[in-house]
Scaffold this motif. Sequence first.
Motif, PDB file in Angstrom:
ATOM      1  N   ALA A 109       7.405  83.902  -1.756  1.00 45.76           N
ATOM      2  CA  ALA A 109       8.074  83.457  -0.532  1.00 45.76           C
ATOM      3  C   ALA A 109       9.591  83.528  -0.677  1.00 45.76           C
ATOM      4  CB  ALA A 109       7.658  82.033  -0.193  1.00 45.76           C
ATOM      5  N   HIS A 110      10.262  83.901   0.423  1.00 44.75           N
ATOM      6  CA  HIS A 110      11.723  83.926   0.513  1.00 44.75           C
ATOM      7  C   HIS A 110      12.114  83.131   1.752  1.00 44.75           C
ATOM      8  CE1 HIS A 110      12.194  87.020  -2.590  1.00 44.75           C
ATOM      9  NE2 HIS A 110      11.089  87.534  -2.072  1.00 44.75           N
ATOM     10  N   VAL A 111      13.014  82.168   1.563  1.00 45.02           N
ATOM     11  CA  VAL A 111      13.455  81.311   2.669  1.00 45.02           C
ATOM     12  C   VAL A 111      14.811  81.808   3.155  1.00 45.02           C
ATOM     13  CG1 VAL A 111      14.037  78.960   3.365  1.00 45.02           C
ATOM     14  CG2 VAL A 111      12.201  79.347   1.692  1.00 45.02           C
ATOM     15  N   HIS A 112      14.888  82.097   4.450  1.00 42.35           N
ATOM     16  CA  HIS A 112      16.139  82.539   5.076  1.00 42.35           C
ATOM     17  C   HIS A 112      16.629  81.427   6.001  1.00 42.35           C
ATOM     18  CE1 HIS A 112      15.406  86.660   3.727  1.00 42.35           C
ATOM     19  NE2 HIS A 112      14.147  86.459   4.095  1.00 42.35           N
ATOM     20  N   LEU A 113      17.934  81.161   5.964  1.00 40.47           N
ATOM     21  CA  LEU A 113      18.528  80.093   6.769  1.00 40.47           C
ATOM     22  C   LEU A 113      19.803  80.586   7.429  1.00 40.47           C
ATOM     23  CD1 LEU A 113      19.049  77.088   7.630  1.00 40.47           C
ATOM     24  CD2 LEU A 113      20.141  76.796   5.385  1.00 40.47           C
ATOM     25  N   THR A 114      19.958  80.234   8.690  1.00 45.65           N
ATOM     26  CA  THR A 114      21.242  80.415   9.354  1.00 45.65           C
ATOM     27  C   THR A 114      21.565  79.124  10.093  1.00 45.65           C
ATOM     28  OG1 THR A 114      22.582  81.802  10.816  1.00 45.65           O
ATOM     29  CG2 THR A 114      20.274  81.467  11.451  1.00 45.65           C
ATOM     30  N   MET A 115      22.838  78.758  10.079  1.00 45.73           N
ATOM     31  CA  MET A 115      23.302  77.524  10.723  1.00 45.73           C
ATOM     32  C   MET A 115      24.574  77.817  11.500  1.00 45.73           C
ATOM     33  SD  MET A 115      23.009  74.797   7.541  1.00 45.73           S
ATOM     34  CE  MET A 115      24.295  75.615   6.599  1.00 45.73           C
ATOM     35  N   THR A 116      24.787  77.040  12.553  1.00 45.04           N
ATOM     36  CA  THR A 116      26.028  77.153  13.317  1.00 45.04           C
ATOM     37  C   THR A 116      26.286  75.829  14.019  1.00 45.04           C
ATOM     38  OG1 THR A 116      27.258  78.536  14.881  1.00 45.04           O
ATOM     39  CG2 THR A 116      24.968  78.024  15.449  1.00 45.04           C
ATOM     40  N   ASP A 117      27.519  75.642  14.460  1.00 52.10           N
ATOM     41  CA  ASP A 117      27.821  74.477  15.291  1.00 52.10           C
ATOM     42  C   ASP A 117      28.879  74.831  16.318  1.00 52.10           C
ATOM     43  OD1 ASP A 117      30.607  72.998  14.336  1.00 52.10           O
ATOM     44  OD2 ASP A 117      29.636  74.032  12.672  1.00 52.10           O
TER      45      ASP A 117
END
Length: 133
Positions: A109-117
């Motif tokens: 498994a590979h976890v990808h994350l993107t965040m913004t505000d």
Amino acid sequence: MIIGFGNDLCNIERIQGSLDRFGEKFEKRCFTEGEIAKARKRMRTAETYAKRFAAKEACAKALGTGVPRRGVHWKMMEVINLPSGKPTLSLTEGAAKRLAEITPDGYVAHVHLTMTDDHPWAEAQVIIEAHPS
């Protein structure tokens, strides 16, 4: 193949209210020592926490559990940065166990994350991919 997807929207002002009302108790309940140290170094502390809170919610959704459910709790999901600066999640304990449960045999498994505000909102998306090992 994608084995999990989660998205979450968090109100920065709500996080600021929790910080104002509960302070360190809120921080220690939801965030790891590394996340707390990073947030306290930033001028926009509430935004930093709101993005990480959204990331944890999105991750729990991608795992198919929610928080706190099926052994997945806030501090078992830590937002970290790769050497490139790209954010990702480090999963421990119940969150890591759940990830192993949803990962097909013979896959990694590979976890990808993107965040913004964009005040007053913070948003995060998590995609969990499985690749043949």
